[in-house]
Motif scaffolding. Structure first.
Motif, short mmCIF file in Angstrom:
data_model
loop_
_atom_site.label_atom_id
_atom_site.label_comp_id
_atom_site.label_asym_id
_atom_site.label_seq_id
_atom_site.Cartn_x
_atom_site.Cartn_y
_atom_site.Cartn_z
N ASP A 189 20.84 26.95 12.82
CA ASP A 189 21.26 28.26 12.33
C ASP A 189 22.77 28.47 12.46
O ASP A 189 23.39 29.07 11.58
CB ASP A 189 20.52 29.37 13.10
CG ASP A 189 19.06 29.49 12.69
OD1 ASP A 189 18.71 28.97 11.61
OD2 ASP A 189 18.27 30.09 13.45
N LEU A 190 23.36 28.00 13.56
CA LEU A 190 24.80 28.18 13.75
C LEU A 190 25.58 27.45 12.66
O LEU A 190 26.52 27.99 12.08
CB LEU A 190 25.22 27.65 15.12
CG LEU A 190 26.74 27.61 15.38
CD1 LEU A 190 27.34 29.02 15.32
CD2 LEU A 190 27.04 26.95 16.72
N ILE A 191 25.16 26.22 12.36
CA ILE A 191 25.83 25.43 11.33
C ILE A 191 25.65 26.09 9.97
O ILE A 191 26.61 26.23 9.18
CB ILE A 191 25.28 23.99 11.30
CG1 ILE A 191 25.49 23.31 12.65
CG2 ILE A 191 25.91 23.20 10.17
CD1 ILE A 191 26.93 23.20 13.08
N THR A 192 24.43 26.52 9.67
CA THR A 192 24.16 27.16 8.39
C THR A 192 24.99 28.42 8.21
O THR A 192 25.62 28.64 7.17
CB THR A 192 22.66 27.50 8.27
OG1 THR A 192 21.88 26.31 8.42
CG2 THR A 192 22.36 28.12 6.92
N ASN A 193 25.01 29.26 9.25
CA ASN A 193 25.76 30.51 9.16
C ASN A 193 27.26 30.26 9.00
O ASN A 193 27.94 30.98 8.25
CB ASN A 193 25.51 31.36 10.41
CG ASN A 193 24.09 31.90 10.47
OD1 ASN A 193 23.42 32.00 9.45
ND2 ASN A 193 23.63 32.23 11.67
N THR A 194 27.77 29.23 9.69
CA THR A 194 29.19 28.90 9.57
C THR A 194 29.52 28.48 8.15
O THR A 194 30.54 28.89 7.59
CB THR A 194 29.56 27.76 10.54
OG1 THR A 194 29.24 28.15 11.88
CG2 THR A 194 31.05 27.44 10.45
N GLY A 195 28.65 27.66 7.54
CA GLY A 195 28.88 27.20 6.18
C GLY A 195 28.80 28.33 5.16
O GLY A 195 29.66 28.45 4.27
N VAL A 196 27.79 29.18 5.29
CA VAL A 196 27.62 30.29 4.36
C VAL A 196 28.77 31.30 4.49
O VAL A 196 29.35 31.74 3.49
CB VAL A 196 26.26 30.99 4.58
CG1 VAL A 196 26.17 32.28 3.76
CG2 VAL A 196 25.12 30.04 4.20
N ASN A 197 29.11 31.66 5.71
CA ASN A 197 30.19 32.63 5.92
C ASN A 197 31.53 32.08 5.45
O ASN A 197 32.36 32.80 4.89
CB ASN A 197 30.27 33.02 7.39
CG ASN A 197 29.15 33.93 7.81
OD1 ASN A 197 28.64 34.72 7.02
ND2 ASN A 197 28.73 33.84 9.07
N GLY A 198 31.76 30.76 5.67
CA GLY A 198 32.99 30.16 5.20
C GLY A 198 33.10 30.18 3.68
O GLY A 198 34.17 30.48 3.12
N ALA A 199 31.99 29.87 3.02
CA ALA A 199 31.98 29.91 1.55
C ALA A 199 32.27 31.31 1.04
O ALA A 199 33.02 31.50 0.07
CB ALA A 199 30.62 29.42 1.03
N LYS A 200 31.71 32.32 1.69
CA LYS A 200 31.96 33.71 1.30
C LYS A 200 33.44 34.07 1.45
O LYS A 200 34.01 34.74 0.59
CB LYS A 200 31.10 34.66 2.15
CG LYS A 200 29.63 34.67 1.77
CD LYS A 200 28.78 35.33 2.83
CE LYS A 200 29.15 36.76 3.08
NZ LYS A 200 28.28 37.38 4.11
N ARG A 201 34.06 33.60 2.54
CA ARG A 201 35.47 33.91 2.75
C ARG A 201 36.35 33.30 1.66
O ARG A 201 37.29 33.94 1.17
CB ARG A 201 35.92 33.41 4.13
CG ARG A 201 35.28 34.14 5.29
CD ARG A 201 35.85 33.70 6.62
NE ARG A 201 35.00 34.15 7.72
CZ ARG A 201 34.23 33.37 8.46
NH1 ARG A 201 34.23 32.05 8.24
NH2 ARG A 201 33.47 33.86 9.42
#
Length: 322
Positions: free
Chosen positions: A212-224
């Motif tokens: 979950d931590l890796i997934t959230n980091t990737g998704v949030n980074g893409a959004k930024r």
């Protein structure tokens, strides 16, 4: 930018007008049973012109966490741009993904055969099709990977050092670490660099595992990054990273001095000092216990989570210079 000079986008044999959503098919070959293999390419276009961003994952078939990141971008509607076009390819190596194998059925690593050939191996043909049929249409690429078998990568962006534009995008992405690394010959990143297509390569987690931590980091980074490009829909919130990203330009592997049962005692992403105990190697009989110690101070950016290791196996990847 690729999306601003024409009203229609012609890609993979389909024509997409502004405001349209289309699922194209990136087909190369059937299975050995003659069963067709459809590799969906999800294309979302705004009515407003703007950049074309490509999200890719699954270049290695066992790196399912990267696939999960792109899946969430689609499922949550993040891929529906306020302007421009977003292309999502969640699984490029569908043949490896079906078998949960890193390589293609012929044993070739897709990320070592770019730019590929229309008459080469299956992996080479897939690489060629990606480079010739998809990449020319895009302005930015975000490619999602994970660590190898049993080795857990801290969430990180990998780019070449001294690339000002990429360095800015990497910091906007906001992963805990930015690792400066050279482009590997015949890799997807190397080929895109030669074509002057800026790419952020994300690494995080380990193969055959969703974190979950890796997934959230990737998704949030893409959004930024999408928000920076003016493409993110206003209904999505953009979080601020808890800490500034740490830039790493040198690192080395700490390898096993002995074979045996292995257990790490430090957490991924933590900072250690020279001489700190990182883990221990034991034997099955309770007669041997070797403490693995840090050779230098730095950040732990990869941990081997395998319970059994052999002499020379990579145990920890540690930054050596910041």
């Amino acid at each position: 930018m690729a999306d601003t000079k024409k009203d229609t986008l012609n890609i993979l044999g389909v024509t997409i007008k502004p405001g349209e959503s289309i699922e194209a098919n990136f087909d190369v070959a059937n299975l050995h049973t003659s069963t067709p293999v459809n590799v969906p390419v999800i294309i979302e276009r705004s009515k407003k012109s703007g950049p074309v961003v490509l999200f890719t994952a699954g270049i290695h078939g066992d790196e399912v966490n990267g696939v999960e990141i792109v899946r969430q971008l689609i499922a949550k509607g993040i891929n529906k741009p306020k302007l421009g076009t977003i292309i999502c390819m969640p699984v490029i190596n569908i043949f490896g993904f079906i078998n949960l194998k890193r390589e293609f059925p012929d044993g070739r690593d897709l990320n070592r055969v770019f730019p590929g050939s229309p008459n080469g191996s299956l992996a080479s043909r897939v690489a060629h099709k990606l480079i010739h049929d998809i990449v020319p249409h895009v302005d930015y690429i975000m490619d999602f990977h994970t660590g190898g078998s049993g080795r857990f990568n801290a969430p990180q962006i990998r780019i070449v050092e001294n690339e000002g534009h990429l360095n800015k995008l990497a910091k906007i992405f906001g992963a805990p670490f930015v690792l400066y690394s050279k482009n590997l010959t015949k890799s997807f990143r190397h080929t895109c660099t030669k074509l002057k297509k800026p790419m952020l390569l994300f690494e995080g987690g380990k193969s055959l595992h969703i974190d979950d931590l890796i997934t959230n980091t990737g998704v949030n980074g893409a959004k930024r990054v999408l928000n920076h490009l003016g493409m993110l829909s206003s209904k999505f919130k953009v979080s601020t990273p808890k800490k500034d990203c740490i830039l790493i330009n040198q690192s080395k592997w700490k390898r096993a001095k002995y074979s045996g049962m292995f257990k790490a005692s430090v957490k991924i992403s933590s900072k250690v000092q020279k001489g700190d105990i990182l883990g221990n190697i034991t034997d099955p009989y309770g007669k041997f216990n070797y403490f693995v110690k840090a050779d230098n101070s730095g950040y732990i950016i990869n941990v081997n989570e395998a319970p059994i290791v052999y002499q020379g196996d990579a145990l920890f990847h540690i930054s050596t210079k910041l």
